[in-house]
Scaffold this motif. Structure first.
Motif, short mmCIF file in Angstrom:
data_model
loop_
_atom_site.label_atom_id
_atom_site.label_comp_id
_atom_site.label_asym_id
_atom_site.label_seq_id
_atom_site.Cartn_x
_atom_site.Cartn_y
_atom_site.Cartn_z
N LYS A 231 40.39 96.11 -63.61
CA LYS A 231 40.12 97.30 -64.28
C LYS A 231 41.44 98.16 -64.68
N ASN A 232 42.72 97.22 -65.00
CA ASN A 232 43.62 97.92 -65.46
C ASN A 232 43.90 97.34 -66.88
N PRO A 233 43.98 98.38 -67.77
CA PRO A 233 44.19 97.93 -68.97
C PRO A 233 45.36 97.47 -69.62
N HIS A 234 46.47 97.65 -68.80
CA HIS A 234 47.98 97.01 -68.97
C HIS A 234 48.09 95.84 -68.45
N ALA A 235 46.83 95.13 -67.40
CA ALA A 235 47.09 93.86 -67.20
C ALA A 235 47.06 92.82 -67.83
N ARG A 236 47.64 91.58 -67.70
CA ARG A 236 47.48 90.36 -68.54
C ARG A 236 46.34 89.54 -67.95
N PHE A 237 46.06 89.49 -66.87
CA PHE A 237 45.19 88.81 -66.29
C PHE A 237 43.78 89.67 -65.76
N LYS A 238 42.70 89.33 -66.29
CA LYS A 238 41.53 90.48 -66.07
C LYS A 238 40.43 89.57 -65.34
N LYS A 239 40.63 88.41 -64.96
CA LYS A 239 39.26 87.56 -64.50
C LYS A 239 39.52 87.81 -62.90
N THR A 240 38.32 88.04 -62.36
CA THR A 240 38.23 88.20 -60.98
C THR A 240 37.86 86.95 -60.05
N TYR A 241 38.39 86.69 -58.94
CA TYR A 241 38.34 85.50 -58.28
C TYR A 241 37.66 85.66 -56.94
N SER A 242 37.03 84.58 -56.40
CA SER A 242 36.48 84.69 -54.86
C SER A 242 37.40 83.78 -54.14
#
Ligand SMILES: [Zn+2]
Lengths: 393, 144
Positions: free
Chosen positions: A177-188
């Protein structure tokens, strides 16, 4: 001492290796901070620059390089290095200069370009620089140090591999949810537990990589600038700590550590946070949102204890019970943390401060901590470097 | 014991085998009682006079205080002739000296690693140099 406010912040979003030069990234962040504060460049009366250690002469004098881009005005420009707490050193100096009345408005910035390939020894003198020994003789990249501490923790308390995985799950949820983040994939939890071990018990997704990024903060005591700023953020305290004799933590680049503790673990961070609590009169119980240095899942847990948010060995429970989620008692790293960004050495401490300021200014959209009034940014740098900044609105 | 005469440490003054036993080269401050490793990693107690620092050898044996298994090759300048991954890194405690020292774990079943187990100091050959000497580092192995 005068009250000091953050009136402008700027970030160049975090990313991987780039051929672009560090000063370009710095300029984006500084430009953003100037626009956010709505101030002219000539209002900046001092620059506290985090140095870029892989940038040679230019990187070591990053403040001068930055100043020349925007136009040289003859103001004091100081370049600092405190490992991953470099940004803490920069904002602390900017704050002190303004609070003491030396200057009215100061700029702190840091920019880092991820080195191509691996981080490794920067000299070849083993007597002078024991980092040479750990690389040539020890075979010990940075995560080894965290894994050794994490194993000790798991033996002492009931920290499980699921706890370590859960940290990544939470961080990935917020990073997305952060536009500044490099990694945007969610994990279980399952996906994290299925990722390979880098150094057992730490897995690939439980360790942060190195990144490229830049961050800049403008602080001021100038009434005119404070009045025209959008939600100025007061700095209640910004401190630096170094390690204490008898700290049992094995510090990155060291080959040994004391076996009988005479000081708290991560004593540099213990020291920085306690100084901040004392100076500000604000305690852990008053903090609405916390950014801590989750270099690995172990850090996330231990830092809650080091900074006094719970007793030793209780952080796992806080995590499991959801107390550290957005909406919980103490939202931790709603930015997605280093886990979602990676480390951009001289910029990351300022980035943490900006994330906190953004929360206080109500700018965080889907990851906003509702009603946040007091925030704390905590850093960690190798060989006994740490900084704490407490802010409020 | 193997032919130690043909071995050389990659960096001097860290590991000694001149007595026939392999031991780490530490220094002790006789004023504040702190042991250092490496010798130059001074960490005096605040206020110590720093007088009477002498070179000492750590005992051969200690207890495993923590460990990890490294699954990826360590980047240069680390260098080994043969592939050693996955390899263990142990933190070995010398109780009397109140110090824990990190080092590669060799000659040990990694599945058998357990905190508290007895370890002994040894050497690990990393590669052979141009003079046909075995270039070594210090390492730890489970006591058999
Ligand atoms: Zn001493």
């Amino acid at each position: 001492m005068r009250d000091v406010y953050i009136v402008g912040t700027g970030i160049h979003p975090w990313m991987g290796f780039s051929e672009q030069v560090f000063a370009d990234f710095a300029a984006v962040a500084v430009d953003g901070a100037l626009k956010d504060a709505n101030v002219e460049w000539h209002k900046i009366q001092s620059i506290m620059a985090g140095i870029f250690i892989y940038g040679g002469n230019a990187g070591h004098l990053s403040g001068q390089y930055l100043e020349s881009i925007f136009g040289e005005t003859g103001i004091p420009v100081v370049n600092v290095y405190n490992a991953c707490a470099t940004g803490s050193a920069a904002i602390r100096m900017a704050y002190n200069s303004v609070a003491a009345g030396e200057t009215d408005t100061a700029l702190a910035f840091g920019a880092d370009v991820s080195p191509k390939g691996f981080l490794t020894a920067k000299s070849d003198n083993a007597v002078q620089d024991r980092d040479v020994i750990r690389w040539k003789m020890g075979g010990m990249p940075n995560p080894i140090y965290w894994a050794l501490e994490c194993r000790k923790r798991m033996a002492k308390y009931d920290t499980t591999e699921e706890d370590l995985a859960l940290v990544k799950v939470l961080m990935s949820e917020y990073g997305a949810k952060n536009p500044h983040a490099r990694f945007k994939k969610t994990y279980s939890v399952e996906e994290v537990l299925n990722s390979v071990y880098v150094c057992d018990p730490l897995r690939l997704y439980e360790i942060c990589p190195v990144s490229t990024g830049a961050a800049a903060v403008i602080v001021t005591a100038d009434r005119e600038l404070i009045d025209k700023a959008d939600h100025p953020v007061k700095i209640n305290a910004t401190t630096m700590g170094s390690a204490m004799y008898g700290d049992p933590t094995i510090r990155i680049s060291a080959l040994s550590c004391p076996s009988v503790p005479e000081a708290p673990m991560l004593s540099e961070s213990y020291s920085a946070s306690r100084q901040a609590y004392e100076k500000s009169g604000i305690g852990p119980e008053d903090i609405d949102v916390l950014e801590l240095p989750d270099n690995s899942s172990w850090h996330y847990l231990v830092y809650l204890e080091t900074c006094g948010f719970c007793k030793e060995g209780e952080a796992d429970r806080m995590l499991r019970d959801g107390l550290t989620r957005i909406g919980g008692k103490l939202p931790v790293n709603p930015s997605g943390g280093f886990s979602s960004h990676g480390e951009a050495l001289s910029a990351q401490a300022l980035w943490q401060v900006i994330e906190c300021a953004n929360q206080l200014r109500g700018r965080c959209g889907d990851r906003q901590v509702e009603g946040a009034k007091v925030a704390m940014a905590q850093t960690y740098g190798l060989m006994g470097n740490s900084g704490t900044t407490i802010m409020s609105i | 014991m193997e032919n130690m005469a043909n071995k050389v440490a990659r960096i001097p003054d860290l590991v000694d085998w001149s007595t026939g036993e392999v031991r780490l080269m530490s220094a002790k401050c006789n004023s504040c009682g702190t042991y250092f490793f490496p010798r130059e990693h001074y960490q005096h107690r605040p206020g110590c006079s720093r007088e009477g620092v002498e070179n000492v050898l750590l005992p051969v044996k200690g207890k495993l205080a923590s460990y990890t298994i490294q699954y990826y090759p360590c980047p240069p300048p680390f260098k080994t002739e043969k592939k050693i991954t996955p390899y263990g890194i142990g933190l070995v405690e010398f109780e009397q000296e109140k110090i824990q020292v990190a080092g590669i774990i060799t000659d040990t079943d990694l599945d058998s690693l357990e905190i508290g187990m007895e370890m002994e100091t040894t050497t690990l050959t990393m590669f052979t140099n141009d003079e046909k000497q075995q270039v070594v580092t210090w390492a730890f192995a489970a006591v058999k």
